[in-house]
Design a protein around this motif. Structure first.
Motif, PDB file in Angstrom:
ATOM      1  N   SER A  27       0.832  -1.207   0.000  1.00  0.00           N
ATOM      2  CA  SER A  27       0.000   0.000   0.000  1.00  0.00           C
ATOM      3  C   SER A  27       0.858   1.246   0.000  1.00  0.00           C
ATOM      4  O   SER A  27       0.449   2.289  -0.508  1.00  0.00           O
ATOM      5  CB  SER A  27      -0.921  -0.002   1.222  1.00  0.00           C
ATOM      6  N   ARG A  28       2.068   1.132   0.542  1.00  0.00           N
ATOM      7  CA  ARG A  28       2.964   2.281   0.592  1.00  0.00           C
ATOM      8  C   ARG A  28       3.773   2.428  -0.686  1.00  0.00           C
ATOM      9  O   ARG A  28       4.226   3.500  -1.029  1.00  0.00           O
ATOM     10  CB  ARG A  28       3.912   2.157   1.786  1.00  0.00           C
ATOM     11  N   HIS A  29       3.985   1.312  -1.392  1.00  0.00           N
ATOM     12  CA  HIS A  29       4.852   1.349  -2.572  1.00  0.00           C
ATOM     13  C   HIS A  29       4.079   1.113  -3.863  1.00  0.00           C
ATOM     14  O   HIS A  29       4.684   0.922  -4.916  1.00  0.00           O
ATOM     15  CB  HIS A  29       5.964   0.307  -2.428  1.00  0.00           C
ATOM     16  N   GLY A  30       2.764   1.077  -3.769  1.00  0.00           N
ATOM     17  CA  GLY A  30       1.963   1.035  -4.972  1.00  0.00           C
ATOM     18  C   GLY A  30       2.070  -0.242  -5.772  1.00  0.00           C
ATOM     19  O   GLY A  30       2.171  -0.194  -7.002  1.00  0.00           O
ATOM     20  N   ALA A  31       2.041  -1.414  -5.115  1.00  0.00           N
ATOM     21  CA  ALA A  31       2.074  -2.684  -5.837  1.00  0.00           C
ATOM     22  C   ALA A  31       0.775  -2.846  -6.617  1.00  0.00           C
ATOM     23  O   ALA A  31      -0.256  -2.307  -6.243  1.00  0.00           O
ATOM     24  CB  ALA A  31       2.245  -3.843  -4.869  1.00  0.00           C
ATOM     25  N   PRO A  32       0.826  -3.616  -7.699  1.00  0.00           N
ATOM     26  CA  PRO A  32      -0.369  -3.815  -8.519  1.00  0.00           C
ATOM     27  C   PRO A  32      -1.508  -4.416  -7.702  1.00  0.00           C
ATOM     28  O   PRO A  32      -1.300  -5.289  -6.856  1.00  0.00           O
ATOM     29  CB  PRO A  32       0.101  -4.789  -9.609  1.00  0.00           C
ATOM     30  N   LEU A  33      -2.724  -3.957  -7.989  1.00  0.00           N
ATOM     31  CA  LEU A  33      -3.883  -4.465  -7.274  1.00  0.00           C
ATOM     32  C   LEU A  33      -4.086  -5.944  -7.528  1.00  0.00           C
ATOM     33  O   LEU A  33      -4.595  -6.666  -6.671  1.00  0.00           O
ATOM     34  CB  LEU A  33      -5.135  -3.681  -7.690  1.00  0.00           C
ATOM     35  N   GLY A  34      -3.698  -6.424  -8.697  1.00  0.00           N
ATOM     36  CA  GLY A  34      -3.866  -7.833  -9.013  1.00  0.00           C
ATOM     37  C   GLY A  34      -3.097  -8.731  -8.069  1.00  0.00           C
ATOM     38  O   GLY A  34      -3.589  -9.789  -7.654  1.00  0.00           O
ATOM     39  N   GLU A  35      -1.883  -8.333  -7.682  1.00  0.00           N
ATOM     40  CA  GLU A  35      -1.087  -9.130  -6.752  1.00  0.00           C
ATOM     41  C   GLU A  35      -1.737  -9.162  -5.372  1.00  0.00           C
ATOM     42  O   GLU A  35      -1.774 -10.203  -4.708  1.00  0.00           O
ATOM     43  CB  GLU A  35       0.330  -8.562  -6.656  1.00  0.00           C
ATOM     44  N   ARG A  36      -2.255  -8.029  -4.943  1.00  0.00           N
ATOM     45  CA  ARG A  36      -2.908  -7.978  -3.647  1.00  0.00           C
ATOM     46  C   ARG A  36      -4.157  -8.863  -3.644  1.00  0.00           C
ATOM     47  O   ARG A  36      -4.424  -9.589  -2.686  1.00  0.00           O
ATOM     48  CB  ARG A  36      -3.301  -6.543  -3.306  1.00  0.00           C
ATOM     49  N   ALA A  37      -4.904  -8.814  -4.717  1.00  0.00           N
ATOM     50  CA  ALA A  37      -6.120  -9.623  -4.804  1.00  0.00           C
ATOM     51  C   ALA A  37      -5.798 -11.108  -4.767  1.00  0.00           C
ATOM     52  O   ALA A  37      -6.506 -11.891  -4.132  1.00  0.00           O
ATOM     53  CB  ALA A  37      -6.885  -9.276  -6.083  1.00  0.00           C
ATOM     54  N   ARG A  38      -4.698 -11.495  -5.453  1.00  0.00           N
ATOM     55  CA  ARG A  38      -4.324 -12.908  -5.447  1.00  0.00           C
ATOM     56  C   ARG A  38      -3.927 -13.361  -4.037  1.00  0.00           C
ATOM     57  O   ARG A  38      -4.270 -14.464  -3.606  1.00  0.00           O
ATOM     58  CB  ARG A  38      -3.182 -13.163  -6.437  1.00  0.00           C
ATOM     59  N   MET A  39      -3.189 -12.545  -3.323  1.00  0.00           N
ATOM     60  CA  MET A  39      -2.779 -12.884  -1.959  1.00  0.00           C
ATOM     61  C   MET A  39      -3.996 -12.998  -1.045  1.00  0.00           C
ATOM     62  O   MET A  39      -4.106 -13.928  -0.237  1.00  0.00           O
ATOM     63  CB  MET A  39      -1.811 -11.844  -1.408  1.00  0.00           C
ATOM     64  N   GLU A  40      -4.932 -12.065  -1.185  1.00  0.00           N
ATOM     65  CA  GLU A  40      -6.151 -12.120  -0.373  1.00  0.00           C
ATOM     66  C   GLU A  40      -6.931 -13.395  -0.658  1.00  0.00           C
ATOM     67  O   GLU A  40      -7.486 -14.032   0.252  1.00  0.00           O
ATOM     68  CB  GLU A  40      -7.013 -10.892  -0.662  1.00  0.00           C
ATOM     69  N   ALA A  41      -6.963 -13.782  -1.916  1.00  0.00           N
ATOM     70  CA  ALA A  41      -7.701 -14.984  -2.299  1.00  0.00           C
ATOM     71  C   ALA A  41      -7.064 -16.234  -1.717  1.00  0.00           C
ATOM     72  O   ALA A  41      -7.762 -17.167  -1.297  1.00  0.00           O
ATOM     73  CB  ALA A  41      -7.772 -15.084  -3.827  1.00  0.00           C
ATOM     74  N   VAL A  42      -5.726 -16.281  -1.665  1.00  0.00           N
ATOM     75  CA  VAL A  42      -5.022 -17.431  -1.101  1.00  0.00           C
ATOM     76  C   VAL A  42      -5.412 -17.620   0.363  1.00  0.00           C
ATOM     77  O   VAL A  42      -5.752 -18.724   0.807  1.00  0.00           O
ATOM     78  CB  VAL A  42      -3.497 -17.267  -1.238  1.00  0.00           C
ATOM     79  N   VAL A  43      -5.367 -16.529   1.122  1.00  0.00           N
ATOM     80  CA  VAL A  43      -5.689 -16.615   2.546  1.00  0.00           C
ATOM     81  C   VAL A  43      -7.160 -16.967   2.734  1.00  0.00           C
ATOM     82  O   VAL A  43      -7.520 -17.817   3.557  1.00  0.00           O
ATOM     83  CB  VAL A  43      -5.351 -15.289   3.259  1.00  0.00           C
TER      84      VAL A  43
END
Length: 240
Positions: A27-43
């Motif tokens: 969130s501080r370094h502006g990573a792609p939203l797609g990567e965040r969504a994939r991580m959320e989906a894994v958990v």
């Protein structure tokens, strides 16, 4: 806890903890939203596949919160009023019982406490007045505190429980048998009410919901406990 659940819980903790760090960093370094969504989906998928982790996690959170409440109130929990204690005064584990003289389960716990002390020379038991069942419970608690200040708590405690239902007659008989001066209640003044109020406040902070309630180490249990369970909780507190 089974051997299977522990690794699962550890992995879930790592995943969730990793997700929190990852999301904070991205969130501080502006990573792609797609990567965040994939991580959320894994958990999310992992937790949905192992729902047994949810009550376990909730229990761990509750235990942590209870442990914090015990730590914050430890002096008020473990410091006896007068001689309202039994066992080894320098015991390495302190067992605290919150009780009411009108509580039949508290009466039934009396021999179990004696057996616990007899079986473990390094246990100290502290008795805390928590009169919640009737006005006669409050009257008995005040007289009990007077007995504790006169150094006669154990004799009065046993005598009143053995006298049957709490009444003015049984309280007078128990005081006479224990050699307690009933005028000691008046001499205590508002100290007795302050002690009872403090015990009630701590009981609320700890989430106690009935008598007898026990504080052993960082564990809090509101229930009558068999001897082996008391010994187990003492052993767990000792290892910590």
């Amino acid at each position: 806890m089974s051997r299977l659940t522990l690794p699962l819980a550890a992995l879930a903790g790592l995943l969730i903890g990793g997700l929190a760090v990852y999301l904070f960093t991205t969130s501080r370094h502006g990573a792609p939203l797609g990567e965040r969504a994939r991580m959320e989906a894994v958990v999310r998928d992992y937790v949905l596949s192992h729902p047994e982790l949810i009550p376990e996690a909730m229990q761990r959170l509750q235990d942590k919160q209870t442990g914090s409440a015990v730590a914050l109130n430890r002096k008020a929990i473990q410091t006896p009023f007068g001689n309202a204690w039994a066992g080894n005064p320098r015991g390495d584990v302190t067992v605290v019982e919150y009780f009411d003289y009108n509580c039949g389960y508290c009466r039934a716990s009396l021999p179990l406490v004696r057996q616990l002390i007899a079986s473990d020379p390094n246990v100290k038991v502290v008795f805390r007045e928590w009169p919640i069942l009737a006005q006669s419970s409050v009257d008995a608690a005040r007289l009990s505190l007077a007995a504790a200040e006169q150094g006669k708590f154990e004799a009065f405690h046993d005598a009143l429980y053995n006298a049957g239902p709490v009444s003015p007659e049984t309280m007078r008989a128990a005081a006479a048998k224990a050699g307690v001066d009933p005028a000691g209640v008046a001499r205590l003044g508002d100290r007795a009410d302050k002690e009872i109020a403090l015990n009630r406040q701590v009981a609320r902070d700890l989430g106690l919901n009935g008598t007898p309630s026990w504080v052993i180490g960082d564990k809090v249990v509101s229930s009558m406990l068999p001897l082996d369970k008391l010994q187990q909780l003492v052993a767990e507190a000792r290892t910590k």
